[in-house]
Design a protein around this motif. Structure first.
Motif, PDB file in Angstrom:
ATOM      1  N   GLY A  72      46.884  12.575   8.455  1.00 16.04           N
ATOM      2  CA  GLY A  72      48.054  12.587   9.328  1.00 16.04           C
ATOM      3  C   GLY A  72      47.837  13.199  10.700  1.00 16.04           C
ATOM      4  O   GLY A  72      48.797  13.430  11.429  1.00 16.04           O
ATOM      5  N   HIS A  73      46.573  13.464  11.067  1.00 14.49           N
ATOM      6  CA  HIS A  73      46.336  13.906  12.447  1.00 14.49           C
ATOM      7  C   HIS A  73      46.451  12.665  13.339  1.00 14.49           C
ATOM      8  O   HIS A  73      45.772  11.678  13.112  1.00 14.49           O
ATOM      9  N   GLN A  74      47.328  12.748  14.353  1.00 14.37           N
ATOM     10  CA  GLN A  74      47.453  11.626  15.288  1.00 14.37           C
ATOM     11  C   GLN A  74      46.668  11.951  16.553  1.00 14.37           C
ATOM     12  O   GLN A  74      46.854  13.014  17.151  1.00 14.37           O
ATOM     13  N   PHE A  75      45.813  11.031  16.964  1.00 14.99           N
ATOM     14  CA  PHE A  75      44.958  11.226  18.139  1.00 14.99           C
ATOM     15  C   PHE A  75      45.468  10.406  19.323  1.00 14.99           C
ATOM     16  O   PHE A  75      45.957   9.288  19.153  1.00 14.99           O
ATOM     17  N   PHE A  76      45.299  10.975  20.524  1.00 10.83           N
ATOM     18  CA  PHE A  76      45.545  10.239  21.765  1.00 10.83           C
ATOM     19  C   PHE A  76      44.283  10.289  22.617  1.00 10.83           C
ATOM     20  O   PHE A  76      43.557  11.290  22.599  1.00 10.83           O
ATOM     21  N   LEU A  77      44.065   9.226  23.380  1.00  6.58           N
ATOM     22  CA  LEU A  77      42.952   9.189  24.338  1.00  6.58           C
ATOM     23  C   LEU A  77      43.525   9.096  25.743  1.00  6.58           C
ATOM     24  O   LEU A  77      44.475   8.347  25.983  1.00  6.58           O
ATOM     25  N   GLN A  79      42.535   7.850  29.507  1.00  8.49           N
ATOM     26  CA  GLN A  79      41.521   6.963  30.080  1.00  8.49           C
ATOM     27  C   GLN A  79      41.861   6.556  31.513  1.00  8.49           C
ATOM     28  O   GLN A  79      43.009   6.616  31.935  1.00  8.49           O
ATOM     29  N   THR A  80      40.812   6.158  32.241  1.00  9.85           N
ATOM     30  CA  THR A  80      40.985   5.674  33.608  1.00  9.85           C
ATOM     31  C   THR A  80      41.586   4.270  33.560  1.00  9.85           C
ATOM     32  O   THR A  80      41.615   3.638  32.501  1.00  9.85           O
ATOM     33  N   PRO A  81      42.022   3.785  34.742  1.00 12.75           N
ATOM     34  CA  PRO A  81      42.546   2.412  34.770  1.00 12.75           C
ATOM     35  C   PRO A  81      41.518   1.401  34.262  1.00 12.75           C
ATOM     36  O   PRO A  81      41.875   0.382  33.684  1.00 12.75           O
ATOM     37  N   GLY A  82      40.238   1.713  34.445  1.00 13.56           N
ATOM     38  CA  GLY A  82      39.198   0.800  33.963  1.00 13.56           C
ATOM     39  C   GLY A  82      38.912   0.953  32.474  1.00 13.56           C
ATOM     40  O   GLY A  82      38.045   0.266  31.931  1.00 13.56           O
ATOM     41  N   GLY A  83      39.607   1.861  31.824  1.00 15.71           N
ATOM     42  CA  GLY A  83      39.445   2.023  30.383  1.00 15.71           C
ATOM     43  C   GLY A  83      38.375   3.021  29.997  1.00 15.71           C
ATOM     44  O   GLY A  83      37.987   3.115  28.831  1.00 15.71           O
ATOM     45  N   GLU A  84      37.889   3.796  30.998  1.00 18.25           N
ATOM     46  CA  GLU A  84      36.868   4.797  30.681  1.00 18.25           C
ATOM     47  C   GLU A  84      37.518   6.038  30.076  1.00 18.25           C
ATOM     48  O   GLU A  84      38.412   6.629  30.688  1.00 18.25           O
ATOM     49  N   PRO A  85      37.095   6.448  28.883  1.00 22.94           N
ATOM     50  CA  PRO A  85      37.740   7.589  28.237  1.00 22.94           C
ATOM     51  C   PRO A  85      37.417   8.909  28.928  1.00 22.94           C
ATOM     52  O   PRO A  85      36.285   9.157  29.325  1.00 22.94           O
ATOM     53  N   LEU A  86      38.440   9.782  29.076  1.00 19.86           N
ATOM     54  CA  LEU A  86      38.288  11.071  29.768  1.00 19.86           C
ATOM     55  C   LEU A  86      38.541  12.257  28.862  1.00 19.86           C
ATOM     56  O   LEU A  86      38.165  13.385  29.190  1.00 19.86           O
ATOM     57  N   GLY A  87      39.230  12.029  27.747  1.00 17.01           N
ATOM     58  CA  GLY A  87      39.560  13.154  26.877  1.00 17.01           C
ATOM     59  C   GLY A  87      40.422  12.702  25.725  1.00 17.01           C
ATOM     60  O   GLY A  87      40.826  11.539  25.649  1.00 17.01           O
ATOM     61  N   TYR A  88      40.689  13.656  24.834  1.00 18.87           N
ATOM     62  CA  TYR A  88      41.465  13.327  23.639  1.00 18.87           C
ATOM     63  C   TYR A  88      42.289  14.533  23.227  1.00 18.87           C
ATOM     64  O   TYR A  88      41.994  15.678  23.595  1.00 18.87           O
ATOM     65  N   ALA A  89      43.322  14.249  22.451  1.00 17.76           N
ATOM     66  CA  ALA A  89      44.110  15.321  21.819  1.00 17.76           C
ATOM     67  C   ALA A  89      44.490  14.835  20.434  1.00 17.76           C
ATOM     68  O   ALA A  89      44.556  13.630  20.185  1.00 17.76           O
ATOM     69  N   SER A  90      44.721  15.787  19.516  1.00 16.57           N
ATOM     70  CA  SER A  90      45.260  15.406  18.214  1.00 16.57           C
ATOM     71  C   SER A  90      46.273  16.446  17.762  1.00 16.57           C
ATOM     72  O   SER A  90      46.174  17.626  18.124  1.00 16.57           O
ATOM     73  N   TRP A  91      47.251  15.982  16.991  1.00 19.45           N
ATOM     74  CA  TRP A  91      48.292  16.875  16.481  1.00 19.45           C
ATOM     75  C   TRP A  91      48.725  16.387  15.107  1.00 19.45           C
ATOM     76  O   TRP A  91      48.383  15.266  14.691  1.00 19.45           O
ATOM     77  N   GLN A  92      49.504  17.226  14.436  1.00 16.73           N
ATOM     78  CA  GLN A  92      49.963  16.903  13.082  1.00 16.73           C
ATOM     79  C   GLN A  92      51.361  17.470  12.868  1.00 16.73           C
ATOM     80  O   GLN A  92      51.655  18.586  13.306  1.00 16.73           O
ATOM     81  N   ASP A  93      52.199  16.700  12.195  1.00 14.45           N
ATOM     82  CA  ASP A  93      53.519  17.176  11.763  1.00 14.45           C
ATOM     83  C   ASP A  93      53.305  18.015  10.512  1.00 14.45           C
ATOM     84  O   ASP A  93      52.836  17.506   9.492  1.00 14.45           O
ATOM     85  N   LEU A  94      53.608  19.312  10.589  1.00 19.89           N
ATOM     86  CA  LEU A  94      53.355  20.211   9.460  1.00 19.89           C
ATOM     87  C   LEU A  94      54.515  20.228   8.469  1.00 19.89           C
ATOM     88  O   LEU A  94      54.428  20.854   7.411  1.00 19.89           O
ATOM     89  N   GLY A  95      55.614  19.561   8.813  1.00 16.69           N
ATOM     90  CA  GLY A  95      56.822  19.660   7.992  1.00 16.69           C
ATOM     91  C   GLY A  95      57.612  20.882   8.436  1.00 16.69           C
ATOM     92  O   GLY A  95      57.106  21.730   9.183  1.00 16.69           O
ATOM     93  N   GLY A  96      58.862  20.961   7.992  1.00 14.39           N
ATOM     94  CA  GLY A  96      59.695  22.097   8.368  1.00 14.39           C
ATOM     95  C   GLY A  96      59.899  22.194   9.871  1.00 14.39           C
ATOM     96  O   GLY A  96      60.038  23.294  10.418  1.00 14.39           O
ATOM     97  N   ALA A  97      59.879  21.046  10.551  1.00 18.66           N
ATOM     98  CA  ALA A  97      60.102  20.949  12.005  1.00 18.66           C
ATOM     99  C   ALA A  97      59.001  21.618  12.828  1.00 18.66           C
ATOM    100  O   ALA A  97      59.187  21.915  14.001  1.00 18.66           O
ATOM    101  N   ARG A  98      57.842  21.862  12.189  1.00 14.80           N
ATOM    102  CA  ARG A  98      56.732  22.488  12.923  1.00 14.80           C
ATOM    103  C   ARG A  98      55.611  21.473  13.151  1.00 14.80           C
ATOM    104  O   ARG A  98      55.323  20.646  12.283  1.00 14.80           O
ATOM    105  N   ALA A  99      54.989  21.577  14.314  1.00 15.67           N
ATOM    106  CA  ALA A  99      53.863  20.710  14.645  1.00 15.67           C
ATOM    107  C   ALA A  99      52.673  21.571  15.036  1.00 15.67           C
ATOM    108  O   ALA A  99      52.841  22.710  15.500  1.00 15.67           O
ATOM    109  N   ARG A 100      51.474  21.034  14.837  1.00 19.49           N
ATOM    110  CA  ARG A 100      50.259  21.779  15.195  1.00 19.49           C
ATOM    111  C   ARG A 100      49.390  20.928  16.111  1.00 19.49           C
ATOM    112  O   ARG A 100      49.082  19.783  15.784  1.00 19.49           O
ATOM    113  N   LEU A 101      49.029  21.503  17.256  1.00 21.46           N
ATOM    114  CA  LEU A 101      48.037  20.866  18.126  1.00 21.46           C
ATOM    115  C   LEU A 101      46.664  21.248  17.578  1.00 21.46           C
ATOM    116  O   LEU A 101      46.322  22.431  17.526  1.00 21.46           O
ATOM    117  N   HIS A 102      45.900  20.248  17.144  1.00 17.32           N
ATOM    118  CA  HIS A 102      44.581  20.546  16.584  1.00 17.32           C
ATOM    119  C   HIS A 102      43.490  20.542  17.657  1.00 17.32           C
ATOM    120  O   HIS A 102      42.569  21.348  17.612  1.00 17.32           O
TER     121      HIS A 102
END
Ligand code: COA
Length: 180
Positions: A72-77, A79-102
């Protein structure tokens, strides 16, 4: 990417053309490569080379990334307009209205250009949409990223030292932000 000057990046990133997209299993090798470019730069002055290698294998092998996505970790990328990747983030819904940035990592050449903020906004938007009212994270106590998080509205709530095996430790701050 290496050929593009920092100024060009700054101009690119200040344009509305930087895009953030959710990832799929087909992006796993891209995420792994971005981590291998970013981690030595980030942690070279904080952790031993051996610990960096150990942590990259533990958290970023294709099998490890697949497992995180399956849990259930959701990742985002970013990227530049040309589609070159620059970085990523991931997070998860922990339940109980809490989220965690991994994870949130931007390649060294693109740091300070708004990519991290854009990734954080994507995570916060997704977490709010899932009904989460608090977002928490861990950051190494010697990592300058703590200042980035403070700038983004996070507050330090406690310290946490985690034994990760092989004699290695993570010496972290736990930070938290209310999602209004
Ligand atoms: C931390 C990181 C994700 C931030 O992304 P970034 O693209 O460099 O940051 P941005 O350009 O989006 O900056 C957003 C804001 O934070 C501020 N900021 C960024 N890094 C900062 C720092 N080290 N100290 C203080 N402020 C910082 C920026 O000045 C900007 O402020 P503004 O709102 O006044 O314009 C990125 O620098 C990075 O990948 N660092 C190395 C990896 C890392 O440590 N990740 C976190 C592991 S827990």
């Amino acid at each position: 990417l290496e050929h593009v000057s920092r100024t060009t990046f700054a101009q690119l990133m200040n344009s509305p053309l930087l895009s953030i997209r959710p990832t799929s299993a087909t992006d796993i090798l891209t995420i792994q490569a971005l981590a291998h470019r970013t981690w030595p730069h980030t942690f070279g002055g904080i952790l031993s080379a051996e610990q960096i290698t150990y942590m990259l294998e533990w958290m970023y092998s294709p099998a490890a990334l697949e497992d995180q996505m399956a849990r259930g970790h959701q990742f985002f990328l970013a990227q530049t307009p040309g589609g070159e990747p620059l970085g990523y983030a991931s997070w998860q819904d922990l339940g109980g209205a809490r989220a965690r940035l991994h994870k949130i990592y931007v390649v060294p050449e693109a740091q300070g250009t708004g990519a991290g903020r854009a990734l954080m906004e994507a995570v916060e938007t997704a977490a709010r949409a899932a009904g989460c009212t608090a977002l928490e994270l861990n950051v190494n106590r010697e990592n300058r990223a703590a200042d980035f998080y403070e700038r983004g509205g996070f507050q330090t709530v406690r310290t946490k030292d985690i034994d990760i095996g092989n004699g290695y430790w993570m010496n972290d701050w736990v930070m938290e932000k209310a999602l209004g």
